[in-house]
Design a protein around this motif. Structure first.
Motif, PDB file in Angstrom:
ATOM      1  N   THR A 107      44.919  36.605  41.461  1.00 39.95           N
ATOM      2  CA  THR A 107      44.721  36.142  42.857  1.00 39.95           C
ATOM      3  C   THR A 107      45.662  34.995  42.787  1.00 39.95           C
ATOM      4  N   SER A 112      40.837  31.872  45.588  1.00 36.77           N
ATOM      5  CA  SER A 112      39.589  32.198  45.079  1.00 36.77           C
ATOM      6  C   SER A 112      38.720  30.848  45.072  1.00 36.77           C
TER       7      SER A 112
ATOM      8  N   SER B  89      40.016  37.855  39.846  1.00 32.96           N
ATOM      9  CA  SER B  89      38.859  38.431  40.820  1.00 32.96           C
ATOM     10  C   SER B  89      38.280  39.677  40.364  1.00 32.96           C
ATOM     11  N   LYS B  93      33.197  38.691  42.508  1.00 32.31           N
ATOM     12  CA  LYS B  93      33.396  37.286  41.827  1.00 32.31           C
ATOM     13  C   LYS B  93      34.693  36.810  41.683  1.00 32.31           C
ATOM     14  N   SER B  94      35.002  35.786  41.800  1.00 33.74           N
ATOM     15  CA  SER B  94      36.373  35.208  41.732  1.00 33.74           C
ATOM     16  C   SER B  94      36.125  33.815  40.858  1.00 33.74           C
ATOM     17  N   SER B  96      39.133  30.878  40.057  1.00 37.45           N
ATOM     18  CA  SER B  96      40.211  30.191  40.560  1.00 37.45           C
ATOM     19  C   SER B  96      41.381  30.101  39.543  1.00 37.45           C
TER      20      SER B  96
END
Lengths: 114, 428
Positions: A107, A112, B89, B93-94, B96
């Protein structure tokens, strides 16, 4: 083809079973005899006790004769042979020239939250 | 994709090391297997100054194919995301980009995907080669041991040692454990045969070598299947935190370990138990967030003991030799018993894909737990003092004075750090 392998060989299959007993002390002798209870013996304490194991099919009959209730969950030999079709053939990564990619979704920044 | 063959695991590790030279190195393990395979691990970190390492091992048992695939996918995700500044991801659930970056910047992540390549090769029936199904071939798909024939006496059914009963932790079960609960077997025909000596097998030595060579490894997860549990020490008996003298080193308790609800229970400092459990619960919560699967967190002992396991060896080392680092060690049993499609050593590949995703999320979360906070990383100066303090006055002797002791130690550490910073600013 896989089924043919099984019948042509005529070898005893390994069955994944659940062994039921009234209490753990009834199961303990099986573990001491070296019953293959998988990676780590897991004892389920719902409705008496039970434990999963991997046993040759003729062993199932012996266990039943000793008074254990045996529930056959799967034919582990057949399942293993079927899974062989899902093992990589050759080398997808060409000896390290290609890097594998993981199954996670990448991502962008800010998309996120931890 | 599909399950990796033994050669593909090695190629994958090499491919990742080549693709990300600034982020990882490929470590050759020192002990070739009986079938002359040299294994490799990956060390993932942006700089080699981290004070903390975490080790993941997979496929210790030959038939547990998914362990290696989980490790390779996890390493590939972490490296690609770190290299491109991306987040990750998995279902719900991700993580960063900052979280991913903080892992590779602050932590040494060691990934040893296939500890037992000989057993895996045998279990995969030399994939693609047809042969008639003999009794020994019928057992191949559920083969867990390595392929060392030293104890076989020429009998193919007696080949191999269970690596996860061969570690130097209560390996001599005949002496250490209650005869009614040995936790391993001395019979080479059994799948839990513990070998001829503690750490006799090259596969066992390789894991121990990693822990010895990289003493900053403080976290260790050994990936197995199938049950759906996150297990922490101990596996030889139930846990207790009241009596430090009741422990695996005390010969007075020999032949009394392993039975539930009796006099003997294995000592674990309460702070360690709280920490081990809290970290495992973070792992489990992250895994649950992916698609709702719940892996309970519990001590490894469950009515019946284990002896000689990697998890207990990893955690026990600092008790045996206080110079060694304390390692919080876990066994993951992936694959939920209540889901028939997962309740097998080799789930169908689409099922395995879902398991890989959820376990990867748990592994990343455990890395975040293990990662030293940036502040702690800067306060590296007092670490040797803290270690010395803990060796001179072990945690368990403090009793009700624990909290004041920690507070005063923290104050001393902060003062020392402030002095160090001031000296640096002055250019001393």
């Amino acid at each position: 083809m896989l089924m043919n392998q099984r019948t042509e060989g005529g070898a005893p299959r390994i069955l994944q079973v659940r062994i039921h007993a009234d209490d753990f002390d009834s199961l303990r002798p099986l573990l001491l005899e070296g019953l293959d209870a998988g990676c780590k013996p897991h004892v389920d304490r719902r409705d008496g006790v039970s434990m999963q194991a991997y046993v040759p099919e003729e062993e199932v009959r012996r266990l039943q004769k000793r008074g254990y209730e045996i529930e056959v969950l799967a034919d582990a030999t057949a399942a293993g042979l079927e899974r062989l079709a899902e093992v990589g053939q050759g080398d997808r990564f060409e000896g390290g020239r290609i890097a594998p990619r993981g199954l996670g979704r990448k991502t962008g920044r800010g998309h996120s939250a931890e | 994709m599909s399950y990796l063959s033994v050669s593909e695991v090695e190629s994958a590790v090499e491919g990742l090391a080549k693709a990300h030279p600034g982020l990882c190195e490929r470590i050759p393990l020192q002990h070739p297997t009986f079938e002359r395979r040299t294994c490799h691990a990956l060390r993932i970190c942006r700089k080699s100054l981290s004070t903390t390492g975490i080790l993941f091992t997979g496929s210790v048992h030959g038939c547990e194919w998914g362990g290696a695939d989980i490790c390779v996918s996890f390493a590939a995700d972490l490296l690609e995301a770190a290299a491109t500044g991306a987040g990750l991801s998995y279902g719900g659930k991700s993580f960063s980009a900052w979280a991913v970056s903080s892992i590779v910047n602050g932590l040494d992540v060691f990934v040893f995907p296939c500890v037992n390549p000989d057993g895996r090769y045998y279990s995969q029936l030399q994939a693609g080669i047809w042969r008639p199904l003999t009794p020994s071939a019928a057992a191949q798909s559920v083969w867990r041991k390595n392929r060392n024939p030293v104890s076989s006496g020429g009998d193919a059914s007696r080949i191999g040692v269970d690596i996860n009963r061969n570690y130097d932790f209560l390996w001599d079960f005949a002496t250490a454990m209650d005869p009614a609960a040995p936790g391993a077997s001395a019979d080479p025909s059994k799948m839990d045969f513990h070998g001829v000596a503690a750490e006799s097998e090259p596969e066992t030595k390789n894991v121990a070598w990693l822990l010895e060579t990289y003493p900053h490894i403080r976290w260790f997860m050994d990936i197995h299947c199938h049950k759906g549990d996150v297990l922490y020490s101990w596996g030889d008996d139930q846990n207790q935190s009241a009596d430090p003298s009741m422990n695996f080193r005390n010969a007075r308790w020999n032949r009394k370990r392993g039975l539930p609800d009796d006099a003997y229970r294995e000592f674990i400092p309460s702070a360690d138990q709280v920490m081990a459990r809290a970290a495992a619960e973070r792992f489990s919560a992250a895994l649950t967030a992916v698609r709702g699967t719940v892996y309970p967190v519990k001590p490894s002992f469950e009515l019946y003991p284990t002896s000689g396991t990697g998890q207990d060896y990893g955690y026990a080392r600092h008790f045996v030799d206080p110079v060694k680092t304390k390692v919080f060690a876990y066994t993951l049993e992936y694959g939920l018993e209540s889901r028939p499609e997962e309740n097998t050593f080799q789930p169908k590949w689409p099922v395995m894909v879902e398991i890989i995703r959820e376990v990867s999320a748990g592994m990343l979360e455990l890395c975040l737990v293990a990662r030293p906070s940036p502040i702690f990383d800067r306060l590296r100066f007092p670490i040797p003092l803290i270690r010395l303090w803990r060796r001179l006055w072990p945690w368990e002797i403090w009793g009700p004075l624990r909290r004041p002791a920690v507070v005063s130690l923290g104050i001393v550490a902060l003062i020392l750090a402030a002095i160090t910073r001031r000296r640096r600013r002055r250019g001393c």
